[in-house]
Design an enzyme around this catalytic site. Structure first.
Site, PDB file in Angstrom:
ATOM      1  N   HIS A  62       0.819  -1.213   0.000  1.00  0.00           N
ATOM      2  CA  HIS A  62       0.000   0.000   0.000  1.00  0.00           C
ATOM      3  C   HIS A  62       0.857   1.270   0.000  1.00  0.00           C
ATOM      4  CE1 HIS A  62      -3.895  -2.207   1.430  1.00  0.00           C
ATOM      5  NE2 HIS A  62      -3.301  -2.772   0.395  1.00  0.00           N
ATOM      6  N   HIS A 312      -1.330 -13.457  -0.586  1.00  0.00           N
ATOM      7  CA  HIS A 312      -2.675 -14.051  -0.477  1.00  0.00           C
ATOM      8  C   HIS A 312      -2.583 -15.546  -0.178  1.00  0.00           C
ATOM      9  CE1 HIS A 312      -4.230 -10.576  -3.256  1.00  0.00           C
ATOM     10  NE2 HIS A 312      -3.829 -10.171  -2.068  1.00  0.00           N
TER      11      HIS A 312
END
Length: 579
Positions: A62, A312
């Site tokens: 991010h 993930h």
């Protein structure tokens, strides 16, 4: 607001814009079919990495990338204007994820479609015509925009305007506990599922701060660190004004993030061999003069849409809380913490989550993905199903025109395969058989899917293809950044003494300094504790050195704005100040 860069030219079905199709000219298998066939939840554990690896990885992701996509004008979330609308009313960027009728999970809820919109196209380099290229709304270099925002206007909103501090919420001040992030009051429903109108999520330098509670913990940790540094610098340099304190604290904090990323996070992720091969190891002393103005540090499309989504695969099914004595307390399902960071409003819980991050094992890096994100992502309050992150990864890669997994093996100098049999050895046999059951040709396999399925390199968490893409990106980000913390001869350079202090930065120290009760931490929190190689040590033991901020003591005053000392000129001569 600059375009992603490409390692390999794009593969669009029509050469310009239409999402990728099979090399045979047929459609690729549906994203959801790839997700449920290749990436079922088989829950293996990897016995070294902790959930802190995922936490740091997402926090850094991010700092790097947020694809420019259409947003709903009211709450600025992804628009739900695809599945439930007739063709003439759909959002023009709709590229919804179709769910087959026989889906083992979604058919139970009669779900046939998941909303998904394409990324905006950006102007291309030199404004020339050509194939669609997406853009990044963030800066690609490591500059802590997760804490400070991405432009001056946003940064100002996050600051108090005095003593160089960031705004925080002293919600536990009466208990003598540290501050939380400030409340998100302007668009309260953006990226946040609120149970009622009196509950608020958090505000930080990056809008996804509430995406899941662990990420919110990371934002809180580094915002606290900024204020800790600013307070200390204010004691050392009482003559510094708000602006000076803020910018110096920010520069130090960004240096800390850059150092921890290259000194602790990347070696665990990539292993020493890959680090050496790509020149990623930070120096132990002296300046590193590797800046190259010809290197474009922009984010690579395959990094954003595929490779840096490796985490993930590591996601656990539940997030654990542990006591300061390193004992398990409780856990909460991951899907219940997505967009709901409210647990942090309970006194003492922040520390328990941080203890959990360094004591809980991450899942193995493999093709098995927890159902918490393949069936329950962004689940609404009271709902029994959510979205599928793996389908999103596939869909994003295809609409970006990211070539298949095989093209990247070729780019990275790895052997390629024309038949599925040739994939044996580079990934588990069972995975190869699953690929063969849904894909027509090995060249069709999506990059994200192939990348997480590869066997890891020795000493690394990643297979060779993802290691190559991620190492390439981190090489660009270091060599292309004029403000990199190790550089000499830049206006932003640290002095040699200051640089040696930044090199002491450790994640373990950040945890010690910015929590309330934690007093023992393993030296490398991203790896499980081990008596021999990664022992737990007391915060006060001196084994985890602190940065000595007196190296920023400023006795010269010449580097500051003249207006600060204006009052000295207005005093009568005999006050005893020397002008």
């Amino acid at each position: 607001m600059t375009p992603f860069q490409r390692l390999i030219g794009p593969l669009y079905a029509d050469g310009i814009n239409a999402p990728r199709i099979s090399v045979t000219g047929h459609d690729l298998p549906l994203s959801r079919v790839v997700s449920r066939t290749i990436h079922p939840d088989e829950g293996y554990h990897d016995h070294a990495g902790t959930v802190f690896v995922i936490a740091w990885g997402q926090f850094m992701d991010h700092d790097f990338t947020l694809t420019g996509t259409p947003l709903d004008p009211i709450n600025r979330n992804d628009p739900e204007e695809c599945c439930k609308r007739p063709p003439h009313l759909k959002h023009p960027y709709c590229n919804e994820i179709r769910i087959p009728d026989d889906d083992y999970f979604y058919r139970l809820f009669n779900v046939k479609c998941i909303d998904f919109v394409r990324g905006f196209p950006s102007p291309r380099a030199g404004c020339r015509l050509g194939s669609r290229q997406q853009f990044n709304t963030l800066t690609s270099v490591i500059d802590g925009n997760t804490i400070y925002g991405v432009n001056e206007k946003f940064t100002r909103k996050l600051r108090t305007g005095y003593n160089g501090l960031l705004r925080m919420n002293p919600v536990f001040a009466e208990y003598g506990l540290k501050d939380l992030l400030p409340l998100k009051l302007d668009i309260p429903d953006e990226g946040c599922t609120r149970p009622n109108k009196s509950m608020f999520c958090f505000e930080a330098g990056e809008i996804r701060v509430n995406e899941q509670l662990v990420l919110t913990c990371m934002h809180t940790l580094l915002a606290r660190e900024h204020n800790r540094i600013a307070t200390e610098l204010g004691r050392i340099n009482p003559h510094w004004d708000d602006e000076t304190l803020f910018q110096e604290s920010r520069r130090i904090n960004i240096g800390i993030i850059q150092h921890i990323t290259y000194n602790e996070f990347l070696p665990i992720l990539l292993g020493k061999e890959v680090m050496e091969k790509f020149g990623l190891l930070p120096l132990k002393e002296g300046y590193w003069d590797g800046y190259d103005e010809n290197i474009n540090p922009a984010i690579i499309d395959a990094f954003s849409a595929a490779a840096f989504r490796f985490g993930h695969s590591l996601l656990p099914t539940a997030i654990e809380r542990w006591s300061k004595a390193h004992k398990f307390i409780a856990s909460k399902r991951l899907s219940d913490l997505i967009r709901r960071p409210y647990d942090l409003y309970r006194a003492g819980v922040y520390d328990e989550y941080l203890m959990g991050l360094m004591n809980q094992v991450a899942q193995a890096m493999d093709d098995s993905i927890t159902q918490e994100v393949t069936n329950h992502l962004f689940k609404k309050e009271g709902a029994r199903f959510g979205m599928d992150l793996v389908s999103f990864n596939m869909q994003r890669g295809r609409e970006f025109g990211v070539p298949g997994y095989m093209e990247f093996r070729k780019f990275c100098g790895l052997p390629t395969a024309d038949t599925f049999q040739e994939l044996f050895g580079s990934m588990p046999n069972e995975t190869v058989r699953r690929y063969e059951s849904i894909f027509e040709h090995p060249s069709d396999v999506d990059l994200w899917s192939g990348g997480v399925s590869e066997r890891s390199l020795p000493g690394s968490m990643l297979g060779p293809t993802f290691a190559c893409i991620i190492a390439t990106q981190f090489s660009y980000v270091r060599r292309g950044d004029r403000f990199w913390y190790e550089l000499p001869n830049q206006p932003s350079s640290f002095t040699p003494e200051q640089l040696q202090e930044i090199r002491k930065a450790k994640l373990a120290r950040l945890i010690c300094d910015n929590t309330d009760l934690i007093d023992t931490v393993q030296i490398y929190p991203m790896v499980l504790p081990d008596h021999e190689i990664n022992p737990r040590v007391p915060c006060k033991s001196g084994i985890l050195p602190s940065i000595d901020l007196t190296k920023w003591a400023d006795y010269g005053h010449e580097s500051h704005s003249p207006h600060q000392y204006q009052f000295l000129n207005e005093l009568p001569e005999n006050v005893g100040f020397k002008k």
